[in-house]
Every structure is written in structure tokens, then in C-alpha cells.
Design a protein around this motif. Structure first.
Motif, mmCIF file in Angstrom:
data_model
loop_
_atom_site.group_PDB
_atom_site.id
_atom_site.type_symbol
_atom_site.label_atom_id
_atom_site.label_comp_id
_atom_site.label_asym_id
_atom_site.label_seq_id
_atom_site.Cartn_x
_atom_site.Cartn_y
_atom_site.Cartn_z
ATOM 1 N N ASN A 30 49.316 12.898 32.370
ATOM 2 C CA ASN A 30 48.001 13.307 31.874
ATOM 3 C C ASN A 30 47.892 14.796 31.584
ATOM 4 N N ILE A 31 48.996 15.509 31.685
ATOM 5 C CA ILE A 31 48.957 16.943 31.404
ATOM 6 C C ILE A 31 49.082 17.153 29.900
ATOM 7 N N LYS A 32 47.960 17.466 29.277
ATOM 8 C CA LYS A 32 47.933 17.685 27.825
ATOM 9 C C LYS A 32 46.684 18.480 27.477
ATOM 10 N N GLU A 33 46.661 18.970 26.270
ATOM 11 C CA GLU A 33 45.522 19.770 25.819
ATOM 12 C C GLU A 33 44.223 18.974 25.961
ATOM 13 N N GLY A 34 43.180 19.668 26.452
ATOM 14 C CA GLY A 34 41.859 19.065 26.561
ATOM 15 C C GLY A 34 41.558 18.383 27.873
ATOM 16 N N VAL A 35 42.554 18.248 28.739
ATOM 17 C CA VAL A 35 42.345 17.602 30.040
ATOM 18 C C VAL A 35 41.971 18.675 31.064
ATOM 19 N N SER A 36 40.954 18.405 31.870
ATOM 20 C CA SER A 36 40.497 19.401 32.842
ATOM 21 C C SER A 36 41.340 19.385 34.110
ATOM 22 N N GLU A 84 39.790 23.315 30.816
ATOM 23 C CA GLU A 84 40.576 22.334 30.074
ATOM 24 C C GLU A 84 41.848 22.987 29.527
ATOM 25 N N LEU A 85 42.964 22.334 29.744
ATOM 26 C CA LEU A 85 44.248 22.867 29.304
ATOM 27 C C LEU A 85 44.274 23.079 27.795
ATOM 28 N N LYS A 86 44.971 24.140 27.394
ATOM 29 C CA LYS A 86 45.127 24.402 25.959
ATOM 30 C C LYS A 86 46.575 24.780 25.670
ATOM 31 N N SER A 87 46.954 24.646 24.418
ATOM 32 C CA SER A 87 48.318 24.972 24.015
ATOM 33 C C SER A 87 48.642 26.419 24.363
ATOM 34 N N GLY A 88 49.822 26.623 24.918
ATOM 35 C CA GLY A 88 50.242 27.954 25.339
ATOM 36 C C GLY A 88 50.114 28.186 26.824
ATOM 37 N N ASP A 89 49.355 27.323 27.513
ATOM 38 C CA ASP A 89 49.227 27.437 28.968
ATOM 39 C C ASP A 89 50.513 27.005 29.662
ATOM 40 N N VAL A 90 50.731 27.565 30.841
ATOM 41 C CA VAL A 90 51.667 26.978 31.800
ATOM 42 C C VAL A 90 50.904 26.768 33.092
ATOM 43 N N ALA A 107 56.537 21.249 44.214
ATOM 44 C CA ALA A 107 55.778 21.881 43.132
ATOM 45 C C ALA A 107 56.598 21.871 41.856
ATOM 46 N N TYR A 108 55.871 21.894 40.718
ATOM 47 C CA TYR A 108 56.509 21.856 39.402
ATOM 48 C C TYR A 108 55.613 22.619 38.425
ATOM 49 N N THR A 109 56.220 23.380 37.525
ATOM 50 C CA THR A 109 55.455 24.141 36.539
ATOM 51 C C THR A 109 55.658 23.532 35.153
ATOM 52 N N TYR A 110 54.534 23.242 34.495
ATOM 53 C CA TYR A 110 54.529 22.543 33.210
ATOM 54 C C TYR A 110 54.126 23.475 32.076
ATOM 55 N N PRO A 111 54.822 23.410 30.948
ATOM 56 C CA PRO A 111 54.321 24.049 29.728
ATOM 57 C C PRO A 111 53.380 23.084 29.009
ATOM 58 N N VAL A 112 52.361 23.621 28.383
ATOM 59 C CA VAL A 112 51.395 22.807 27.643
ATOM 60 C C VAL A 112 51.462 23.206 26.164
ATOM 61 N N GLY A 113 51.786 22.255 25.311
ATOM 62 C CA GLY A 113 51.839 22.542 23.878
ATOM 63 C C GLY A 113 52.901 23.576 23.539
ATOM 64 N N GLU A 114 52.551 24.509 22.664
ATOM 65 C CA GLU A 114 53.495 25.532 22.199
ATOM 66 C C GLU A 114 53.408 26.756 23.114
ATOM 67 N N VAL A 115 54.446 26.961 23.896
ATOM 68 C CA VAL A 115 54.482 28.057 24.867
ATOM 69 C C VAL A 115 55.495 29.100 24.401
ATOM 70 N N LYS A 226 50.985 38.928 33.965
ATOM 71 C CA LYS A 226 51.990 38.177 33.219
ATOM 72 C C LYS A 226 52.213 36.824 33.898
ATOM 73 N N PRO A 227 52.772 35.840 33.182
ATOM 74 C CA PRO A 227 52.916 34.497 33.752
ATOM 75 C C PRO A 227 53.838 34.452 34.972
ATOM 76 N N SER A 228 53.626 33.400 35.765
ATOM 77 C CA SER A 228 54.453 33.139 36.934
ATOM 78 C C SER A 228 54.848 31.670 36.926
ATOM 79 N N ALA A 229 55.960 31.347 37.592
ATOM 80 C CA ALA A 229 56.414 29.961 37.708
ATOM 81 C C ALA A 229 56.726 29.642 39.166
#
Length: 257
Positions: A30-36, A84-90, A107-115, A226-229
Motif C-alpha cells: 500500500n505504499i504509493k502516492e496519495g496514501v496517508s 499523504e505520500l508523494k513522488s520523491g519521498d523516502v 525496519a525498511y526504507t522505501y522510495p516513493v515514485g521518482e526519487v 538531508k535524507p536519511s535511511a
């Protein structure tokens, strides 16, 4: 005091860890753009409860959710919200399961859309750092060998290794001795032997290792924003061999990288 587990206890932890892996898999679908973030947290909560277990983090020292959800510059302990998740988020999802009297943690780190490519490389290297730590977690090595392996791989790529937050033992309690830093010197610290169960969890920053804490008392961010993982496995020493109790296979089966 370090509490070493029997093989019977580790078998109970395997069951807890498998359920945790499956919970991660349910969320990953369920990890995708638009999901809270709140929607993802509810999915994890309901799945764990429906399988007769309890979310380890829920109400732990007052933490209000099932998942620690750490977005972009948040390192760990982010609290779910209506965002809500958007493209470019991790987003890093850290979860624990309490079942049969024992905790598991991963734990796991996910990219969302175009990162951005630089952030994708951070995720790859952080997961590699976890694997390096797991490989160093073997009988007659020491905790410092695990710490050194994580630090060396991350810093080789120019990343900041968080020092204020560490991995840990776990079992009947979510956090037990020993602490497992992501930095250190080989040959130092507790000697690794049968029955040891630890959570190895690199927290690696794209920029410097410096951190800040939000006013909520939980959310830890990179100071430079800056981002973290963050990736984490629960690892046991059983009959002289290293065994990763948690798994990412349920994530990798469903998440479209």
C-alpha cells in the motif's frame, strides 16, 4: 546483564519475526502516492492484531502508534499523520511484534515514485551496511566488529553515521543489553556467542551525522535536513551459526522498485 536465549526461545522469536515480516509485506503493498501515513499504520496494526500478536511500539514509553514512520529527513521515531505520500519521498517504516512472549524488530526504507539518484544510492548503501553488520555478527567476534563493519561501509561512501541512536538486544523486552552502535572499533565490546539475539539497525544520513529532535519528543531529524535511511534485522546466534530471524522477502515480493 545480557540475556542469552535458549534454542526453544529463539524458535518462538522466529515465529514472531515471520509475522513481523508479513506485516511489513502487507504495508508494502500500500505504499504509493496519495496514501496517508495513518492509513499505513492502521494496516500494520490490524494485521498484527488479527494474527494474535501485539505491536511492540504501541504505547511503548508513550509512543502513540504501531509504526515509527520516518519521512525524508526524519531518521527515526517519526509519528504517523494524515500526510499523504508523494513522488520523491523516502519513508522508513520501523515495526516490532510481540508474540509468544518475545519481541522481534525490523525496519525498511522505501522510495516513493521518482526519487533522486543520490537518495536511491543512500538506500542501497544503507541496506548493504546492514548486510555487512550481519556478516560480522558471528561467534567469537565482538559487538565492535559489527559496529565497525557498518561504519566502514557507510563512511566509505561519504555518508554520516548516526551515533546517538543504536541497535540493541531484544527478547522478552523490546530493548535489552547489549547496545549495538553503528560505529566502533574491531575487537571491542561484548564477545558474540550462542544465544545472543540483537537488532542491527544502521541509521545513515546523506549529509552529516548531526541530528535534532522535534518538540514532540520523538521525531529525530538530520540537522542539515538531508535524507536519511534506516534498515534493521533481528539476528540470532544459534548452534554456532548466524541466523537472520526477520525477513524482507515479503516486502520484496510485492514492492515495485
Amino acid at each position: 546483564m545480557v540475556y542469552y536465549k535458549t534454542e526453544e526461545e529463539i524458535e518462538l522469536m522466529r515465529i514472531s519475526a515471520d509475522l513481523l515480516g508479513r506485516a511489513h509485506g502487507e504495508v508494502a503493498k500500500n505504499i504509493k502516492e496519495g496514501v496517508s501515513l495513518n492509513t499505513l499504520d492502521k494496516i500494520a496494526h490490524d494485521f498484527i492484531k488479527d494474527n494474535g500478536a501485539h505491536p511492540s511500539f504501541l504505547n511503548y514509553n508513550g509512543f502513540p502508534a504501531t509504526l515509527c514512520m520516518s519521512l525524508n529527513d526524519v531518521i527515526v521515531h517519526g509519528i504517523p499523520s494524515d500526510y499523504e505520500l508523494k513522488s520523491g519521498d523516502v519513508i522508513s517504516l520501523d515495526c516490532g511484534v510481540f508474540l509468544n512472549g518475545f519481541h522481534s524488530d525490523s525496519a525498511y526504507t522505501y522510495p516513493v515514485g521518482e526519487v533522486e539518484a543520490s537518495t536511491m544510492k543512500l538506500l542501497k548503501v544503507t541496506q548493504e551496511s546492514l548486510q555487512k553488520g550481519v556478516e560480522a555478527c558471528k561467534v567469537n567476534n565482538r559487538i565492535g566488529d559489527v559496529s565497525f563493519a557498518v561504519q566502514q561501509h557507510a563512511e566509505m561512501h561519504g555518508y554520516g553515521v548516526v551515533r546517538e541512536l543504536v541497535g540493541h538486544g531484544l527478547g522478552k523486552n523490546l530493548h535489552e543489553k547489549p547496545e549495538v552502535p553503528n560505529y566502533g572499533k574491531r575487537g571491542r565490546g561484548l564477545k558474540i556467542k550462542d544465544g545472543l539475539v540483537i537488532a542491527i539497525e544502521p541509521m545513515i544520513n546523506l549529509g552529516t551525522r548531526a541530528i535534532t529532535q522535534d518538540a514532540d519528543g520523538w521525531t529525530i531529524r538530520t540537522r542539515d535536513r538531508k535524507p536519511s535511511a534506516h534498515y534493521e534485522h533481528t539476528v540470532a546466534i544459534v548452534d554456532g551459526k548466524t541466523e537472520v530471524l526477520t525477513t524482507f522477502k515479503y516486502i520484496e515480493e510485492v514492492y515495485p522498485f
